[in-house]
Enzyme design. Structure first.
Site, PDB file in Angstrom:
ATOM      1  N   GLU A  64       7.767  -0.658   7.499  1.00 28.52           N
ATOM      2  CA  GLU A  64       7.359   0.661   8.020  1.00 28.52           C
ATOM      3  C   GLU A  64       8.545   1.622   8.056  1.00 28.52           C
ATOM      4  O   GLU A  64       8.608   2.510   8.891  1.00 28.52           O
ATOM      5  CB  GLU A  64       6.768   0.483   9.429  1.00 28.52           C
ATOM      6  CG  GLU A  64       5.600  -0.523   9.487  1.00 28.52           C
ATOM      7  CD  GLU A  64       6.043  -1.979   9.495  1.00 28.52           C
ATOM      8  OE1 GLU A  64       5.178  -2.869   9.499  1.00 28.52           O
ATOM      9  OE2 GLU A  64       7.289  -2.213   9.491  1.00 28.52           O
ATOM     10  N   HIS A 104      25.117   3.072  14.151  1.00 26.09           N
ATOM     11  CA  HIS A 104      26.573   3.174  13.972  1.00 26.09           C
ATOM     12  C   HIS A 104      27.155   3.134  15.384  1.00 26.09           C
ATOM     13  O   HIS A 104      26.670   3.848  16.263  1.00 26.09           O
ATOM     14  CB  HIS A 104      26.947   4.483  13.284  1.00 26.09           C
ATOM     15  CG  HIS A 104      26.220   4.675  11.996  1.00 26.09           C
ATOM     16  ND1 HIS A 104      26.599   4.033  10.845  1.00 26.09           N
ATOM     17  CD2 HIS A 104      25.106   5.373  11.701  1.00 26.09           C
ATOM     18  CE1 HIS A 104      25.754   4.349   9.882  1.00 26.09           C
ATOM     19  NE2 HIS A 104      24.817   5.157  10.374  1.00 26.09           N
ATOM     20  N   CYS A 130       6.869   4.640   9.916  1.00 27.89           N
ATOM     21  CA  CYS A 130       5.730   5.398   9.391  1.00 27.89           C
ATOM     22  C   CYS A 130       4.454   4.606   9.689  1.00 27.89           C
ATOM     23  O   CYS A 130       4.512   3.399   9.930  1.00 27.89           O
ATOM     24  CB  CYS A 130       5.892   5.654   7.898  1.00 27.89           C
ATOM     25  SG  CYS A 130       6.307   4.185   6.975  1.00 27.89           S
TER      26      CYS A 130
END
Ligand code: SAM
Length: 443
Positions: free
Chosen positions: A62, A68, A83
């Site tokens: 998805e 980071h 998504c």
């Protein structure tokens, strides 16, 4: 949903710097955060940068989760992009806030690919469909791509590892870690610097021991300062003529880590001829009697942390005092290519103490050390020369002991120096150092 995807930009603050530097914890947490939110994980790629910081991405069916970290600020920037409606990225947000022990988090959700702004183009879906079965695609398994990176100013070495941290403890002196690398087996690192790996440690340990042992034929007593991984004493104790070998290692956790995870390197710790001391080598040499040792090997890490004092003129002066009249000092002397300024400086110091003609440099190829080219110094208090050695005995020994690097020819070849090394050793001017040094020379 009136958009293709949901993208949450997350800022986590006041996280524990420890966790923000723990690539294994972060990778595990990110994968678990995705799965907890109902996502299907495809693969994960994570890098631990030394001295600190982690970057990584988890690719999900998805879309992706990415991170980071800045351990020095206790901060992490996280991207949660999903998504479809089956995955709720906020579940991942809550999971990660807890996993990173974040003091607080701020977030902003963006709808990506607003449908009312998009126009579907007719295209032949079948023509696009990738029907190829990836070679070792086992449904439900994720390919983890976790990397350890030793990064210096201008160069870095990255080694892929399994993601399972075999050993990690902080001693009073340094962080001691063992990683399970895919290319080089288990790897010992100290403060994020590679010390030795199962697959190439023999190069270092055979060259730091057998070169002096075959040129100083009468050695009976040897001292190793540092060398807590055990490889140097393993090689020394192959020589029956040695009546006593003393190892002085400052950090017992290094010995513990190697006994557990680099057993072939730590194999000689119970040898009856070994006198194993957990002590500061500088204190030991200062209190040692004059002329006690035929051979003193300084198997130190880099000139930082507890090892810094092992690169000083005072220390080498004491080593010289503790050698027998024809004793020999061997040191790992860094890389002429990596930090040329340090290389030149330590050879100048040896020459001041032992005399210009008594100091020799030899090289070996060590793949997991910065630049892959490493050097050793051979300094004799008396007249023993490294190139006067019993070739036949060396050949016989190398064969009988099944050595993997050292033999009667490499013994001599190692002292055949390339011109740039000769230039560094003979002239060593700032201009020459800058010409060859990979690292900044700070002048
Ligand atoms: N082959 C490695 C290299 O070249 O980087 C070095 C191997 S060995 C692991 C280096 C050892 O020196 C470490 O275990 C470290 O704890 C030890 N050490 C550092 N400072 C020391 C000191 N002052 N006295 C004794 N041992 C020391």
């Amino acid at each position: 949903m009136n958009a293709l995807g949901r993208h949450i930009l997350v800022e986590f603050y006041d996280c524990s710097p420890e966790l923000m530097n723990d690539v294994v914890h972060i990778e595990n947490s990110m994968v678990a955060a995705a799965e907890t939110a109902g996502a299907t994980v495809i693969n994960s790629t994570f890098h631990h940068f030394s001295p600190y910081g982690v970057s990584g991405v988890v690719v999900i069916q998805e879309s992706h989760l990415a991170i980071h970290t800045w351990p020095e600020f206790g901060y992490a920037a996280v991207d949660l992009f999903t998504c479809g409606d089956s995955v709720d990225p906020w579940v991942s947000y809550t999971f990660l806030k807890e996993a990173f022990e974040a003091g607080h988090g701020s977030s902003m959700e963006l709808r990506r690919g607003q449908l009312n702004l998009l126009k579907r183009t007719d295209f032949n879906l079948e023509a696009l469909r990738d029907v190829s079965q990836k070679p070792n695609d086992v449904p439900g398994t994720i390919t983890r791509d976790v990397w350890f990176t030793e990064r210096d100013e201008n160069i870095a070495l990255s080694l892929k590892h399994s993601g399972n941290q075999l050993y990690k403890k902080d001693s009073d002196y340094q962080r001691v870690e063992v990683f399970e690398t895919l290319a080089y087996g288990n790897m010992l690192t100290l403060d994020g610097m590679v010390m030795c790996t199962q697959k190439d440690e023999y190069v270092y340990h055979e060259m730091i021991t057998h070169v002096p042992m075959f040129s100083h034929r009468k050695a009976k007593r040897a001292l190793v300062i540092g060398g807590g991984d055990g490889g140097t004493v393993r090689e020394l104790l192959r020589h029956e003529q040695l009546e006593e070998v003393t190892l002085v290692e400052i950090d017992e956790l290094v010995i513990e880590a190697c006994k557990l995870h680099l057993p072939e390197t730590a194999v000689a710790f119970d040898n009856p001829r070994l006198n194993l001391l957990v002590e500061d080598g500088i204190k030991y040499i200062n209190e040692c009697e004059d002329g006690r040792y035929d051979l003193i090997i300084v198997d130190s890490a880099d000139p930082v942390g507890p090892g810094e004092g092992l690169f000083t003129a005072e220390f080498y002066q004491q080593v010289h005092r503790c050698l027998t009249p024809d004793g020999v000092m061997i040191t790992q002397s860094e890389s002429p290519r990596f930090n040329s300024a340090v290389f030149v400086e330590i050879y100048d110091t040896y020459k001041q103490i032992f005399g210009e003609s008594k100091v020799h440099c030899y090289l070996a190829a060590i793949p997991t050390y910065p630049t892959g080219t490493w050097s050793f110094s051979y300094s004799s208090k008396g007249d023993s020369s490294p190139l006067i050695y019993d070739k036949t005995a060396a050949a016989k020994f190398s064969k009988e002991q099944g050595l993997k690097y050292y033999n009667e020819d490499i013994h001599a070849a190692a002292f055949a120096l390339p011109n740039f090394v000769k230039e560094l050793l003979n002239k060593g001017s700032q201009e020459i150092i800058e010409q060859y040094s990979a690292e900044p020379t700070n002048e």
